[in-house]
Design an enzyme around this catalytic site. Structure first.
Site, mmCIF file in Angstrom:
data_model
loop_
_atom_site.group_PDB
_atom_site.id
_atom_site.type_symbol
_atom_site.label_atom_id
_atom_site.label_comp_id
_atom_site.label_asym_id
_atom_site.label_seq_id
_atom_site.Cartn_x
_atom_site.Cartn_y
_atom_site.Cartn_z
ATOM 1 N N ILE A 26 0.797 -1.191 -0.159
ATOM 2 C CA ILE A 26 0.054 -0.021 0.076
ATOM 3 C C ILE A 26 0.747 1.349 0.073
ATOM 4 O O ILE A 26 0.509 2.317 -0.425
ATOM 5 C CB ILE A 26 -0.887 -0.130 1.145
ATOM 6 C CG1 ILE A 26 -2.026 1.148 1.068
ATOM 7 C CG2 ILE A 26 -0.242 0.097 2.528
ATOM 8 C CD1 ILE A 26 -2.911 0.768 -0.294
ATOM 9 N N LYS A 102 -5.175 2.119 7.743
ATOM 10 C CA LYS A 102 -6.235 1.305 8.425
ATOM 11 C C LYS A 102 -5.884 -0.227 8.808
ATOM 12 O O LYS A 102 -5.150 -0.728 7.826
ATOM 13 C CB LYS A 102 -7.529 1.498 7.808
ATOM 14 C CG LYS A 102 -7.572 0.739 6.288
ATOM 15 C CD LYS A 102 -7.990 -0.726 6.276
ATOM 16 C CE LYS A 102 -7.406 -1.291 5.047
ATOM 17 N NZ LYS A 102 -7.514 -2.760 5.045
ATOM 18 N N ASP A 180 -9.438 -7.282 7.446
ATOM 19 C CA ASP A 180 -8.300 -6.499 6.840
ATOM 20 C C ASP A 180 -8.938 -5.948 5.801
ATOM 21 O O ASP A 180 -8.715 -4.604 5.550
ATOM 22 C CB ASP A 180 -7.035 -7.197 6.464
ATOM 23 C CG ASP A 180 -5.959 -6.186 5.979
ATOM 24 O OD1 ASP A 180 -5.467 -5.638 6.927
ATOM 25 O OD2 ASP A 180 -6.131 -6.099 4.803
HETATM 26 P P1 NAP Z 1 2.666 -5.543 3.215
HETATM 27 O O1 NAP Z 1 2.696 -5.500 1.621
HETATM 28 O O2 NAP Z 1 2.983 -6.679 3.844
HETATM 29 O O3 NAP Z 1 3.608 -4.254 3.784
HETATM 30 C C1 NAP Z 1 3.831 -4.283 4.991
HETATM 31 C C2 NAP Z 1 5.226 -3.565 4.974
HETATM 32 O O4 NAP Z 1 5.538 -3.101 6.692
HETATM 33 C C3 NAP Z 1 6.391 -4.619 4.660
HETATM 34 O O5 NAP Z 1 6.999 -3.880 3.634
HETATM 35 C C4 NAP Z 1 7.402 -4.828 5.984
HETATM 36 O O6 NAP Z 1 8.622 -4.325 5.680
HETATM 37 C C5 NAP Z 1 7.139 -3.502 6.584
HETATM 38 N N1 NAP Z 1 7.309 -3.749 8.081
HETATM 39 C C6 NAP Z 1 7.106 -4.789 8.972
HETATM 40 N N2 NAP Z 1 7.635 -4.518 10.001
HETATM 41 C C7 NAP Z 1 8.111 -3.288 10.183
HETATM 42 C C8 NAP Z 1 8.596 -2.448 11.190
HETATM 43 N N3 NAP Z 1 8.882 -2.793 12.322
HETATM 44 N N4 NAP Z 1 9.107 -1.099 10.699
HETATM 45 C C9 NAP Z 1 9.025 -0.828 9.715
HETATM 46 N N5 NAP Z 1 8.446 -1.345 8.511
HETATM 47 C C10 NAP Z 1 7.733 -2.647 8.832
HETATM 48 O O7 NAP Z 1 1.183 -4.874 3.654
HETATM 49 P P2 NAP Z 1 0.372 -3.989 2.978
HETATM 50 O O8 NAP Z 1 -0.736 -4.686 1.956
HETATM 51 O O9 NAP Z 1 1.017 -2.699 2.337
HETATM 52 O O10 NAP Z 1 -0.685 -3.431 4.192
HETATM 53 C C11 NAP Z 1 -0.240 -2.751 5.265
HETATM 54 C C12 NAP Z 1 -1.288 -1.821 5.823
HETATM 55 O O11 NAP Z 1 -1.955 -1.417 4.566
HETATM 56 C C13 NAP Z 1 -2.616 -2.986 6.267
HETATM 57 O O12 NAP Z 1 -3.033 -2.539 7.747
HETATM 58 C C14 NAP Z 1 -3.538 -2.742 5.209
HETATM 59 O O13 NAP Z 1 -4.763 -3.270 5.703
HETATM 60 C C15 NAP Z 1 -3.415 -1.509 4.807
HETATM 61 N N6 NAP Z 1 -3.811 -1.574 3.417
HETATM 62 C C16 NAP Z 1 -3.809 -2.419 2.471
HETATM 63 C C17 NAP Z 1 -4.131 -2.348 1.460
HETATM 64 C C18 NAP Z 1 -3.624 -3.277 0.086
HETATM 65 O O14 NAP Z 1 -4.480 -3.464 -0.987
HETATM 66 N N7 NAP Z 1 -2.744 -4.022 0.193
HETATM 67 C C19 NAP Z 1 -5.161 -1.350 0.867
HETATM 68 C C20 NAP Z 1 -5.308 -0.448 1.895
HETATM 69 C C21 NAP Z 1 -4.742 -0.495 3.318
HETATM 70 P P3 NAP Z 1 9.378 -5.712 5.212
HETATM 71 O O15 NAP Z 1 8.847 -6.629 3.939
HETATM 72 O O16 NAP Z 1 10.823 -5.510 5.028
HETATM 73 O O17 NAP Z 1 9.565 -6.732 6.340
#
Ligand code: NAP
Length: 317
Positions: A26, A102, A180
């Protein structure tokens, strides 16, 4: 040496140095482009534990290291939700405005505690519910405020492999499972329903890992709403996703919000379609909140999830 923004200095609108903490799907898809297109912000750093290439700003493995080394006014926290609380506390305590993706935190207690801390530190805390930032959702809310709510049916059906490829945290404790995605629908529902939504019935179909639901049905009520308020959230759906909310107002007008809240049809006729986009609107609001040192903390969608978890019957597949 700790270097941070001077607590007595109020940044001009075009002067918000911002870092993204958590550079996953995201953050790359939405936050980075929205920041780049908003002249109020300047991206100055990223925190990415496993690194990030070709981003043009310093990348830190840990947010504390970044806070020690970079001058900052604001952060956008886009990590998984279960670790946001500690990161947000560290940022607020150092005088930095905080935007939370969120769902804002892993529990209601955490978000209440952050709200209190933001008041004490006089820094902005912004719980973003991106789906609420659609023009179509705002128009539906205006209509319902005039005509009342008669009934509401939510269908939030998508393929988890498409939208969360390879993500394991979603199935862990604190990972939310299908909530989520479904919490986006609930954030629209709380924005458009004129009275507080109460969960009366919840059925969870648990993922095989056993910690989080992969499908949920909810039955809800709200004072003054006579018809059914139902939600069906399902991550086992194949094919094109369906993110729709069908509404009948108290006066009998039929509304359909689709595309996750981007499109509104009124009595089957197109009414509102897209707008400036959810994330550009979120950053416009964040700039205004930071300028005025105000917070926008809304925990109602999270409260609905918590209530569903308290009341649910859990079936395994
Ligand atoms: P994601 O791709 O798994 O990204 C999460 C990121 O957080 C990863 O790059 C991870 O880094 C990083 N991370 C983990 N621990 C950390 C720390 N201690 N310090 C800094 N960075 C850290 O997940 P995502 O889909 O982007 O989702 C993240 C949030 O956005 C969720 O709450 C989700 O509900 C929300 N969201 C997602 C979407 C969607 O379409 N995916 C849409 C709207 C909102 P590493 O990979 O380097 O471990």
């Amino acid at each position: 040496m700790l270097r941070r923004c001077n607590p007595h200095r109020r940044p001009a609108v075009s002067d918000l140095r911002i870092a993204i903490i958590g550079f996953g799907k995201i953050a790359r898809d939405q936050h980075a482009p929205a920041i780049a297109s908003n002249p109020a912000f300047q991206l100055v750093a990223l925190v990415a534990p496993h690194g990030a290439t070709d981003v043009g700003v310093p990348v830190f493995a840990d947010h504390r290291e970044m806070l020690e080394n970079i001058e900052l006014d604001a952060v956008a926290i886009c990590t998984p939700p279960d670790i946001r609380y500690g990161i947000a506390r560290d940022c607020l305590e150092r005088g930095v405005h905080v935007l939370l993706e969120k769902p804002p935190c892993a529990s209601l207690g955490e978000i209440a505690d952050l709200a209190e801390l933001s008041r004490r530190t006089e820094r902005s805390l912004f719980t973003t519910w991106h789906a609420q930032f659609n023009d179509a959702v705002m128009e539906a809310a205006r209509l319902i405020a005039r005509e009342g709510l008669g009934s509401m049916r939510i269908a939030w059906l998508e393929d988890v492999e498409k939208w969360h490829p390879g993500q394991q945290w979603i199935w862990e404790p604190g990972g939310f499972g299908v909530f989520d995605a479904g919490i986006n629908a609930l954030s629209i529902a709380t924005a458009i329903c004129p009275a507080r939504l109460l969960v009366r019935r919840a059925v969870f179909t648990m993922h095989r890992a056993g910690q989080q639901p992969t499908a949920v049905t909810l039955g809800m009520t709200a004072s003054g709403v006579d018809g059914p308020i139902e939600a069906m959230l399902d991550w086992r759906h194949k094919g094109e996703e369906q993110w729709t909310i069908d509404i009948r107002t108290g006066a009998g007008t039929r509304l359909r919000l689709s595309d996750g809240g981007a499109t509104l049809r009124i009595d089957d006729l197109p009414a509102v379609r897209h707008g400036r986009g959810e994330y550009p609107a979120i950053y416009e609001r964040f700039a205004a909140l930071a300028r005025d040192r105000e917070s926008l903390v809304d925990s109602e969608p999270l409260r609905l999830v918590a209530d569903a978890c308290l009341l649910a019957r859990r079936d395994s597949i």
